[in-house]
Design a protein around this motif. Structure first.
Motif, PDB file in Angstrom:
ATOM      1  N   SER A 130       0.818  -1.213   0.000  1.00  0.00           N
ATOM      2  CA  SER A 130       0.000   0.000   0.000  1.00  0.00           C
ATOM      3  C   SER A 130       0.853   1.265   0.000  1.00  0.00           C
ATOM      4  N   SER A 131       0.225   2.328  -0.471  1.00  0.00           N
ATOM      5  CA  SER A 131       0.892   3.626  -0.469  1.00  0.00           C
ATOM      6  C   SER A 131      -0.170   4.706  -0.309  1.00  0.00           C
ATOM      7  N   PHE A 136       4.894  10.162  -2.094  1.00  0.00           N
ATOM      8  CA  PHE A 136       5.653  11.063  -2.973  1.00  0.00           C
ATOM      9  C   PHE A 136       7.072  11.255  -2.461  1.00  0.00           C
ATOM     10  N   LYS A 137       7.212  11.452  -1.154  1.00  0.00           N
ATOM     11  CA  LYS A 137       8.545  11.619  -0.577  1.00  0.00           C
ATOM     12  C   LYS A 137       9.140  10.317  -0.085  1.00  0.00           C
ATOM     13  N   ALA A 273       8.250  18.840  -1.157  1.00  0.00           N
ATOM     14  CA  ALA A 273       6.953  18.340  -0.708  1.00  0.00           C
ATOM     15  C   ALA A 273       7.051  16.884  -0.263  1.00  0.00           C
ATOM     16  N   ARG A 274       6.239  16.536   0.726  1.00  0.00           N
ATOM     17  CA  ARG A 274       6.140  15.110   1.040  1.00  0.00           C
ATOM     18  C   ARG A 274       4.849  14.518   0.465  1.00  0.00           C
ATOM     19  N   GLY A 275       3.950  15.387  -0.003  1.00  0.00           N
ATOM     20  CA  GLY A 275       2.737  14.938  -0.675  1.00  0.00           C
ATOM     21  C   GLY A 275       2.198  16.029  -1.561  1.00  0.00           C
ATOM     22  N   HIS A 402      -3.016  11.127  -6.317  1.00  0.00           N
ATOM     23  CA  HIS A 402      -1.623  11.395  -5.987  1.00  0.00           C
ATOM     24  C   HIS A 402      -0.888  11.922  -7.232  1.00  0.00           C
ATOM     25  N   PHE A 403      -1.227  13.135  -7.628  1.00  0.00           N
ATOM     26  CA  PHE A 403      -0.699  13.658  -8.884  1.00  0.00           C
ATOM     27  C   PHE A 403       0.792  13.940  -8.804  1.00  0.00           C
TER      28      PHE A 403
END
Length: 492
Positions: A130-131, A136-137, A273-275, A402-403
């Motif tokens: 899962s994610s 992103f980070k 960014a982390r997200g 999650h673009f």
């Protein structure tokens, strides 16, 4: 051991969040590894099928049984050890993700994987790799699995520590606790460079622990999991930025993504960014009843987070400059002032997922929402192309996701069975296009039972047969989570 065989008691185990349903004879809830071994040995001897059940939050039917029994790991929900010095935590598979994250944060520790649904079992997170937003980070669940204890379908126990068992090219050997040697050949398959959770993880010279991560319960049952943790970041910048033009939001994400990944040559940039999460106009409209403070002129929104350090003021200033550059609605956007508001922004992101689930359940349909990801350089064009396919058929939809990872959840909202069938055909076309662009049909949810047809668009029948052959190495009697990832006819 708890055993439920009254049909009224087991209904909750016969579906998941996708509204996919099944049937079983009984539900077994073991309390320890020995009880798992006893159950699985008996089923292996008699040929009775076993479906491993998480907490029912999945979206692919993976935990839904098609006959046989259900083995629910909800009773194995203990946090066994936290090692602050070596930065790991050891847990049982039925620990709820939110409980784990809250427990660690109380000790100023942090488990980065952050699937949208936090009421899931961590064991199920490992089973599907899962994610979520922070991927992103930080990457997906796989990057934090240090060790696994696994009960194989014949009752043998396998203990894996990362770095202990490595493939020699595509040749692999594992040794069970009893000394049994398992030798096998890994399939030589193309795996996309994008975020990916489709099928078995197979690479040359790979760490063999990765074969079991994301295998959707088809190779063995996790009885214990060791996870990497890190220090809890103290300060977070969390913002929901609204835009009056969708293209501005997409361009904002693209530049923030590239700055964060340092694809733009700018040594002075502190943006990391982390997200980076996107919400289209229809998503905002879908949420409006619950969030009346969404600006009337908003055509799209972006939620981003970044961890702050001693350069806090400069980091915030650079983000504000980037928002201004892309014409964000600065006055009407949301900036979290404290931890409570950060959690509210998370709830805002998570609300769209459960509202879509509620919508399709109310209409007694299954969810039709893409989980595709493609390379960054083709994502924007792919996004517009996918939307046009849906709009040309006159279907309602929402797009979010999650673009930052070029990973899109386009959820069609069919009103009836006819529109549902049209939606499934559109889904197939979008998956085909993602694969053509060297992407994946499933970036985070896995294949389960609902996406087996789409999986055929990603890999040839020959490759899928190789994966099925690999399952038979561990499960020759075909009892464990049969039906997940590929159809049974691929065992022939």
């Amino acid at each position: 051991m708890i055993i439920k065989n009254n049909q009224d008691e087991i209904q909750n185990y016969l579906s998941d969040a996708s509204n996919y349903t099944g049937n079983c004879e009984a539900v077994y809830i073991p309390s320890d590894e020995n009880e798992i071994i006893n159950i699985i040995k008996e089923c292996n001897k008699t040929g009775k099928r076993v479906t491993i059940s998480g907490n029912g939050t999945g979206l692919t039917g993976g935990r839904v049984p098609e006959g046989g029994i259900v083995l629910s790991l909800e009773g194995m929900n203990k946090i066994l050890e936290v090692n602050k010095e070596k930065k790991y935590v050891t847990i049982q598979p039925g620990v709820i993700l939110k409980d784990l994250q809250d427990y660690l944060e109380e000790q100023k520790l942090f488990y980065p994987p952050d699937p949208t649904e936090r009421n899931c079992h961590v064991g199920a997170n490992v089973a599907t790799n899962s994610s979520g937003a922070r991927t992103f980070k930080y990457g997906p669940t796989r990057d934090y699995v240090l060790g696994l204890k696994i009960v194989l379908p014949d009752g043998e126990k396998l203990t894996l520590q990362r770095g202990e068992y490595l493939a020699d090219g595509y040749n692999a050997n594992l040794k069970t606790e009893s000394g049994k040697i398992i030798s096998f050949q890994l399939p030589q398959i193309f795996m996309p460079e994008t975020k990916n959770a489709a099928g078995y993880y197979c690479k040359k010279d790979m760490d063999l622990i990765d074969l079991f991560i994301g295998s959707e319960g088809t190779l063995g049952i996790f009885s214990e999991i060791k996870l990497k943790i890190i220090e809890l970041p103290e300060k977070i910048l969390s913002c929901v930025i609204f835009f009056d033009e969708e293209i501005n939001a997409l361009n904002f994400i693209e530049e923030a993504r590239d700055l964060s990944k340092k694809k733009i040559t700018n040594d002075l940039s502190l943006i990391s960014a982390r997200g980076l999460e996107f919400f289209d106009y229809y998503t905002l409209q879908f949420l409006l009843d619950d969030y009346s403070n969404i600006p009337a002129e908003a055509k799209a929104a972006v939620w981003f987070e970044q961890e702050l350090d001693d350069n806090e003021d400069e980091i915030i200033s650079q983000w504000m400059d980037l928002i201004s550059k892309h014409s964000g609605l600065e006055e009407n956007s949301w900036i979290a002032a404290d931890k409570k508001e950060q959690e509210q922004f998370k709830d805002f992101r998570h609300a769209i997922a459960w509202k879509v689930n509620e919508y399709v359940t109310r209409r007694k349909l299954k969810k039709v929402g893409t989980d595709v990801a493609v390379p960054d350089n083709v994502f924007k064009d792919f996004y517009y192309e996918a939307k046009k396919i849906v709009e040309d058929r006159g279907l309602e939809y929402v797009v979010y996701g999650h673009f930052g990872n070029s990973h899109m959840h386009l959820n069609m909202l069919p009103e009836n069975e006819e529109e549902y069938n049209i939606s499934k055909n559109i889904y197939m076309k979008i998956c085909e296009r993602a694969v053509e662009l060297k992407g994946t049909i499933s970036a985070e949810h896995g294949i389960g039972k609902l996406k087996r047809d789409y999986f055929l668009k990603m890999y040839s029948e020959d490759v899928i047969k190789q994966m099925a052959k690999l399952k038979l190495i561990f499960d020759p009697n075909k009892i464990l989570n049969v039906g997940n990832i590929f159809y049974e006819n691929y065992f022939d």
